[in-house]
Write a protein that holds these residues in place. Structure first.
Motif, short mmCIF file in Angstrom:
data_model
loop_
_atom_site.label_atom_id
_atom_site.label_comp_id
_atom_site.label_asym_id
_atom_site.label_seq_id
_atom_site.Cartn_x
_atom_site.Cartn_y
_atom_site.Cartn_z
N ASN A 136 0.85 -1.15 -0.11
CA ASN A 136 0.03 0.02 0.25
C ASN A 136 0.87 1.12 0.06
OD1 ASN A 136 -2.24 -1.63 0.05
ND2 ASN A 136 -2.65 -1.49 2.26
N ASP A 137 2.01 1.17 0.86
CA ASP A 137 2.67 2.33 0.91
C ASP A 137 3.53 2.81 -0.47
OD1 ASP A 137 2.52 2.63 3.48
OD2 ASP A 137 4.41 1.80 4.18
N PRO A 143 -1.42 3.79 4.74
CA PRO A 143 -2.17 3.49 5.92
C PRO A 143 -3.83 3.85 5.54
CG PRO A 143 -0.21 4.67 6.31
CD PRO A 143 -0.44 4.91 4.97
N LEU A 144 -4.00 4.59 4.51
CA LEU A 144 -5.34 5.12 4.38
C LEU A 144 -6.22 4.03 3.47
CD1 LEU A 144 -5.09 8.67 2.94
CD2 LEU A 144 -5.51 7.95 5.32
N GLU A 145 -5.53 2.92 2.96
CA GLU A 145 -6.16 2.20 2.22
C GLU A 145 -7.10 1.15 2.89
OE1 GLU A 145 -6.29 1.16 -0.76
OE2 GLU A 145 -4.62 2.17 -1.62
N LEU A 148 -10.13 3.37 3.33
CA LEU A 148 -10.82 3.42 2.19
C LEU A 148 -11.77 2.51 1.77
CD1 LEU A 148 -8.08 5.56 0.08
CD2 LEU A 148 -10.25 6.61 0.86
N ALA A 149 -11.35 1.26 2.14
CA ALA A 149 -12.08 0.07 1.94
C ALA A 149 -13.08 -0.04 2.51
CB ALA A 149 -10.86 -1.03 1.81
N ARG A 150 -13.25 0.42 3.72
CA ARG A 150 -14.66 0.49 4.75
C ARG A 150 -15.73 1.21 4.16
NH1 ARG A 150 -12.95 1.39 10.77
NH2 ARG A 150 -15.28 1.52 10.78
N ASP A 151 -16.80 0.57 3.82
CA ASP A 151 -18.05 1.39 3.21
C ASP A 151 -18.85 2.33 4.37
OD1 ASP A 151 -19.12 2.16 0.71
OD2 ASP A 151 -20.80 0.72 0.83
N ASP A 152 -18.53 1.73 5.71
CA ASP A 152 -19.33 2.46 6.67
C ASP A 152 -18.52 3.83 7.21
OD1 ASP A 152 -16.96 1.33 7.69
OD2 ASP A 152 -17.91 1.04 9.74
#
Length: 494
Positions: A136-137, A143-145, A148-152
């Motif tokens: 991801n880095d 660290p945002l990945e 960003l993957a969470r839809d809530d």
């Protein structure tokens, strides 16, 4: 555990061979004294030997959070070591020529080799987590990945490299996510804004951008942001919300949603007003779903966020000035140009300046059904702000003329609000009727009545009709053959 070395550390230390390729020297890293390695014995010794050594068992129970912090600190130190070795080893120019999957495989192979050479002992899950973080880095948003993957999650707020907040269910909470340092945070900010042809640095420290899914991004960098870059992401759900979803969330009643469908389908000029985070853009997306597929729609936005599903949509986006202060394209430029593009509807993402005059002109010259959003706390305040924005444009028009233009252009104002419990509600559906003296006359069709709180502290209320049987847009609904449907909806509301 992270940072643990094999037992044979008696090998004499050898001088480190420059730092060209960290993978090529197996022993120096194992013999190199590191603070993280020295912290391991106290950490590992506690769980297996609670019985004998020191009366430290008592503090160990309340220190569960502190132990997690130590482990987290060690994890970041280990990841930093491996990341630096990876950067010394790989050729970034060649890596950029590979597709994402091939590049990720290449990175994973090299990281596994670095872990083996450095003699780091970790479980399979720990190693997999480390591999994913480093991929991801290098290739993603670091660290945002995971966030960003969470839809809530509705918003991600980064305050410097060590504090990241999220909004879930209308409430803000602190996460354990952190960046390696401010340099990594700025690199990720630069990676995000460069995808839409923009930049953020000391010369241009403020930038609006968007992610590929349309999520809105704002970056303000040092020296304006003192404690490191401040990154704010307004996330969009992967599945676009519909008006039925708003009914399920109690944002609007079913009868109110039926009336909104008639407003959107009968090409009635609409303004959506509300405060920050009240759901204006989401509601605008829902309203555009009622547009017929054979209509030509042009959208104008600062950062393209709208997700229209119609086949004939032209999306326009403003452009900031370059380093020389030239090349800026404002919202007013876009709205003016829209009139030459044979639109049937013009959708303005947010009205915040002199473009309000051009939008009203468009609404009043054959582009019925145009829509826009603006910041206001009530429908009446929305109309006053519209008048103020036109006045600030320096056109020199008298107030009476501006009010008459507003009344002749805007038919409906929909008010969205974010309540104190974090819920979002459509609080008013209001008609614009005309003027009486210097006052614009409005009437509410639907209002949200707050009745109190439930046992969980959630606001309880209901949407109710004000009893208007024939709204001012009745003739337009009859023109489109939907007056019977409108009458049934209003009767059901009563």
């Amino acid at each position: 555990m992270f940072g643990k070395r094999p037992a044979d550390t008696a090998t004499p230390p050898t001088p480190r061979p420059a730092a060209k390729k960290a993978v090529a020297a197996p022993k120096p890293a194992a013999a190199e004294p590191k603070p993280s390695a020295k912290e391991v014995p106290p950490k590992v010794a506690k769980p297996p030997k609670p019985s004998g050594e020191k009366p430290q068992a008592a503090p160990a129970a309340p220190k569960a959070g502190a132990a997690d912090d130590v482990q987290s600190e060690r994890y970041f130190e280990t990841k930093t070591t491996i990341f630096n070795a990876l950067i010394d080893t790989i050729d970034l120019s060649q890596l950029s020529q590979l597709d994402m999957e091939a590049a990720a495989e290449e990175i994973r192979d090299i990281v596994n080799e670095i872990i083996s050479i450095k003699g780091l002992q970790m479980s399979i899950s720990e190693q997999e987590s480390l591999l994913q973080d480093i991929c991801n880095d290098v290739l993603g948003y670091g660290p945002l990945e995971p966030l960003l993957a969470r839809d809530d999650i509705a918003d991600i707020m980064v305050n410097g490299s060590s504090r990241v907040f999220i909004e879930v269910g209308g409430k803000i909470e602190l996460t354990k996510v952190r960046f390696r340092d401010n340099v990594q945070l700025m690199n990720i900010c630069q990676r995000i804004v460069s995808q839409v042809g923009r930049r953020v640095d000391e010369a241009s420290p403020i930038c609006d951008a968007r992610l590929p899914d349309g999520s809105r991004v704002n970056v303000i960098a040092p020296p304006l942001s003192i404690d490191g870059a401040a990154l704010t992401i307004r996330k969009f759900k992967k599945d676009k919300l519909t008006i039925n979803n708003l009914v399920e969330f109690d944002s609007i009643s079913q009868v109110g949603a039926d009336v909104l469908g008639i407003i959107g389908g009968c090409r009635i000029n609409t303004l959506i007003s509300g405060g920050t985070g009240s759901g204006k853009t989401t509601l605008l997306n829902c309203m555009t779903s009622f547009i017929e597929e054979d209509e030509r729609v042009i959208t104008c936005e600062d950062a393209a966020e709208l997700q229209l599903q119609q086949p004939h949509v032209v999306r326009l986006e403003t452009r900031p000035p370059n380093l020389e202060g030239q090349g800026e394209v404002t919202m007013r430029d876009l709205v003016k140009n829209c009139l030459r593009m044979r639109p049937e509807r013009i959708i303005v993402g947010e009205v915040r300046g002199p473009e309000a005059f051009d939008l009203l002109q468009a609404m009043n010259t054959g582009h019925d059904g145009s829509m826009g959003t603006l910041h206001a706390n009530s429908p009446r305040e929305a109309l006053q702000r519209l008048e103020s924005m036109i006045t600030m444009g320096g056109l020199g028009l008298p107030s009476k003329t501006i009010r008459e233009m507003i009344v002749g252009s805007v038919d409906i104002v929909i008010q969205a609000a974010r309540l104190r419990d974090g819920s979002r509600r459509i609080t008013h559906i209001t008609e614009v009727l005309g003027t009486e003296g210097d006052t614009i006359i409005t009437q509410d069709l639907f209002v949200y009545d707050i009745e109190g709180e439930d046992a969980d502290g959630k606001i309880a209320g209901r949407h109710k009709s004000t009893g208007i049987a024939r709204p001012a847009f009745w003739d337009r609904a009859r023109y489109y053959g939907r007056h019977t449907e409108l009458a049934e909806a209003l009767d059901a509301a009563e």
